[in-house]
Enzyme design. Structure first.
Site, mmCIF file in Angstrom:
data_model
loop_
_atom_site.group_PDB
_atom_site.id
_atom_site.type_symbol
_atom_site.label_atom_id
_atom_site.label_comp_id
_atom_site.label_asym_id
_atom_site.label_seq_id
_atom_site.Cartn_x
_atom_site.Cartn_y
_atom_site.Cartn_z
ATOM 1 N N GLU A 107 2.498 -4.509 12.402
ATOM 2 C CA GLU A 107 2.072 -4.306 13.665
ATOM 3 C C GLU A 107 1.174 -5.184 13.703
ATOM 4 O OE1 GLU A 107 1.160 -1.149 10.776
ATOM 5 O OE2 GLU A 107 0.679 0.363 11.551
ATOM 6 N N CYS A 114 -4.899 -9.084 16.435
ATOM 7 C CA CYS A 114 -4.949 -9.331 14.563
ATOM 8 C C CYS A 114 -3.116 -9.234 14.644
ATOM 9 C CB CYS A 114 -5.674 -8.577 14.076
ATOM 10 S SG CYS A 114 -5.046 -7.813 11.585
ATOM 11 N N CYS A 134 4.163 -6.156 2.626
ATOM 12 C CA CYS A 134 2.964 -7.227 1.092
ATOM 13 C C CYS A 134 3.604 -6.887 -0.194
ATOM 14 C CB CYS A 134 2.023 -6.803 1.821
ATOM 15 S SG CYS A 134 0.731 -8.478 0.979
ATOM 16 N N CYS A 188 -2.547 -5.251 -3.352
ATOM 17 C CA CYS A 188 -4.213 -4.847 -3.683
ATOM 18 C C CYS A 188 -4.506 -2.914 -3.838
ATOM 19 C CB CYS A 188 -4.860 -5.138 -2.466
ATOM 20 S SG CYS A 188 -4.276 -7.106 -2.467
ATOM 21 N N CYS A 228 -5.316 -1.869 -0.396
ATOM 22 C CA CYS A 228 -4.780 -1.759 0.819
ATOM 23 C C CYS A 228 -3.211 -0.810 1.122
ATOM 24 C CB CYS A 228 -4.509 -3.542 1.194
ATOM 25 S SG CYS A 228 -4.090 -3.446 2.052
ATOM 26 N N CYS A 272 -8.475 -2.171 8.869
ATOM 27 C CA CYS A 272 -8.588 -3.375 7.422
ATOM 28 C C CYS A 272 -7.585 -2.983 7.499
ATOM 29 C CB CYS A 272 -9.502 -4.438 7.710
ATOM 30 S SG CYS A 272 -10.528 -5.501 8.744
HETATM 31 N N1 SAH Z 1 -2.890 -10.674 3.669
HETATM 32 C C1 SAH Z 1 -4.415 -10.797 3.956
HETATM 33 C C2 SAH Z 1 -4.425 -10.602 5.607
HETATM 34 C C3 SAH Z 1 -4.344 -9.185 6.173
HETATM 35 S S1 SAH Z 1 -5.365 -8.289 4.758
HETATM 36 C C4 SAH Z 1 -5.357 -10.927 2.782
HETATM 37 O O1 SAH Z 1 -5.545 -9.755 1.846
HETATM 38 O O2 SAH Z 1 -6.547 -11.916 3.460
HETATM 39 C C5 SAH Z 1 -7.397 -8.203 6.001
HETATM 40 C C6 SAH Z 1 -7.967 -8.302 5.084
HETATM 41 O O3 SAH Z 1 -8.083 -6.736 5.414
HETATM 42 C C7 SAH Z 1 -8.100 -8.816 3.299
HETATM 43 O O4 SAH Z 1 -9.660 -9.251 3.683
HETATM 44 C C8 SAH Z 1 -8.400 -7.318 2.942
HETATM 45 O O5 SAH Z 1 -9.082 -7.649 1.578
HETATM 46 C C9 SAH Z 1 -8.900 -6.656 3.681
HETATM 47 N N2 SAH Z 1 -8.481 -4.807 3.218
HETATM 48 C C10 SAH Z 1 -7.508 -3.843 2.383
HETATM 49 N N3 SAH Z 1 -7.629 -3.255 2.482
HETATM 50 C C11 SAH Z 1 -8.931 -2.632 3.486
HETATM 51 C C12 SAH Z 1 -9.651 -1.377 3.224
HETATM 52 N N4 SAH Z 1 -8.697 -0.422 2.780
HETATM 53 N N5 SAH Z 1 -10.185 -1.683 4.250
HETATM 54 C C13 SAH Z 1 -11.056 -2.704 4.204
HETATM 55 N N6 SAH Z 1 -10.156 -3.696 3.922
HETATM 56 C C14 SAH Z 1 -9.444 -3.716 4.089
HETATM 57 FE FE1 SF4 Z 2 -1.468 -7.569 0.351
HETATM 58 FE FE2 SF4 Z 2 -2.766 -5.935 1.650
HETATM 59 FE FE3 SF4 Z 2 -3.624 -7.285 -0.340
HETATM 60 FE FE4 SF4 Z 2 -3.890 -8.770 2.270
HETATM 61 S S1 SF4 Z 2 -4.935 -6.943 1.296
HETATM 62 S S2 SF4 Z 2 -2.907 -9.552 0.349
HETATM 63 S S3 SF4 Z 2 -2.198 -7.142 2.852
HETATM 64 S S4 SF4 Z 2 -2.088 -6.243 0.053
#
Ligand code: SAH
Ligand code: SF4
Length: 344
Positions: free
Chosen positions: A95, A108, A115, A119, A122, A338
């Site tokens: 996406e 974006c 991934c 985390c 996410c 995000c």
């Molecule tokens: N993988 C990279 C970039 C993609 S995630 C990273 O983790 O930095 C982009 C941002 O979205 C990151 O800062 C992550 O912490 C945040 N993020 C992930 N899940 C989220 C959620 N449910 N609500 C708000 N931010 C989120």
């Molecule tokens: Fe991967 Fe989501 Fe963690 Fe970013 S926030 S590193 S996309 S699992």
């Protein structure tokens, strides 16, 4: 096998054209047509001789991912769901989100399908890693939405590598795409307007530090202690806070640049005033700014932070002189915000 041209550097295109028996400058012409002109069809590369275009159509291709769906948000942003060529018979989709605003548009983009970083907050993590994207697949996510909106484009384009995937775990393809974005003969974006976000892959950050051409860097901090960060970002066990902050301190910022730290606020988990004070201490001696991102709901065991907590957190950082912004994510109504990207 047709040779894929999208994603190739100027040098690679020049060599390719020489290999076909043409002069190298044809490669520069194709480079310009693809990335500056967004012409994806040899027939439209009218500055190339007809015979050479015919030869290209026989030997090469320019493949764009197919747009499976567009989800238009009430706030004007559009989430694109692209299908990618299957690899090892595993189909993949990915996406990107196009967000118009006053005087600019922000795209974006994803760097991997899924991934592996896992985390907990996410949604993308749920997919696991499906596969790395190629440089061409990364660039296409910028080129296609820009081309679709070409009649209404603002002067400035921002690109954030914050969609699916961990960019620094697909280093070569990501940097190849970024170099073309930042090249005046390519997409021609300014390094100030392209931001790569990482969960804190230290070897990748160190490698990026040595690049002559690089985007801005954002680090997903998301916690104020190792204990907290271990619990929500398992990658912290491999690259703990102390080591992360040390690498950040050594990171060579350009005169105009600050390091961005993203901090997802999870209700009751990492949003206390003590967390804010610890973040201030972690970032002392760094030229940094903080983006607070109130957690975007997904089908995961977390909750949104209370608005008063968000404001309190912001105030503590701000009073201690840390530049801080609260990022209200766009496109929440179409799961484009995000952490909500999960190829559905
Ligand atoms: N993988 C990279 C970039 C993609 S995630 C990273 O983790 O930095 C982009 C941002 O979205 C990151 O800062 C992550 O912490 C945040 N993020 C992930 N899940 C989220 C959620 N449910 N609500 C708000 N931010 C989120
Ligand atoms: Fe991967 Fe989501 Fe963690 Fe970013 S926030 S590193 S996309 S699992």
């Amino acid at each position: 096998m047709l040779e894929e041209l999208l994603g190739k550097s100027r040098q690679a295109l020049r060599e390719y054209c020489q290999g076909l028996g043409g002069p190298a400058y044809r490669g520069t012409q194709i480079y310009h047509a693809l990335y500056a002109g967004r012409r994806f069809d040899f027939a439209r590369m009218t500055d190339l001789p007809l015979k050479f275009r015919a030869q290209l159509s026989r030997e090469a291709r320019i493949s764009l991912p197919e747009v499976l769906r567009r989800y238009a948000s009430g706030d004007g942003s559009v989430r694109y769901l692209f299908s990618l060529a299957a690899e090892n018979s595993r189909p993949a989709s990915v996406e990107a989100v196009f967000m118009p605003s006053d005087g600019r548009q922000t795209v974006c983009i994803s760097t991997q399908a899924g991934c592996a970083v896992d985390c907990r907050f996410c949604l993308t993590a749920r997919l696991g890693l499906i596969r790395n994207l190629s440089a061409g697949e990364i660039l296409a996510q910028v080129l296609l939405p820009l081309e679709e909106h070409k009649d209404r484009l603002a002067e400035q384009t921002n690109v954030v590598l914050m969609g699916q995937g961990e960019p620094l775990l697909n280093y070569e393809a990501v940097l190849a795409a970024v170099r073309i974005m930042l090249d005046g003969e390519g997409l021609g974006f300014s390094a100030r307007h392209v931001t790569l976000s990482t969960s804190g892959i230290l070897p990748g950050i160190e490698r990026l530090a040595a690049e002559p051409i690089r985007p801005k860097l954002a680090v997903s901090l998301n916690a104020s202690t190792d204990e907290q960060r271990d619990a929500i970002m398992p990658i912290n066990r491999k690259y703990p806070l102390r080591a992360l902050m040390e690498v950040c301190r050594r990171y060579p910022l350009r005169p105009w640049e600050r390091l961005t730290f993203e901090y997802v606020l999870l209700g009751g988990v990492n949003d206390a005033p003590e967390d804010a004070r610890r973040v201030v201490r972690l970032l002392s001696h760094l030229r940094a700014k903080v983006n607070l991102i109130p957690w975007n709901p997904a089908d995961l065991p977390f909750s949104e932070p209370a608005p008063e907590r968000v404001e309190e957190f912001r105030r503590i950082l701000s009073e201690k002189g840390v530049p801080v912004f609260v990022r209200v994510s766009r496109g929440r109504d179409v799961m484009a915000a995000c952490g909500q990207l999960a190829s559905l």
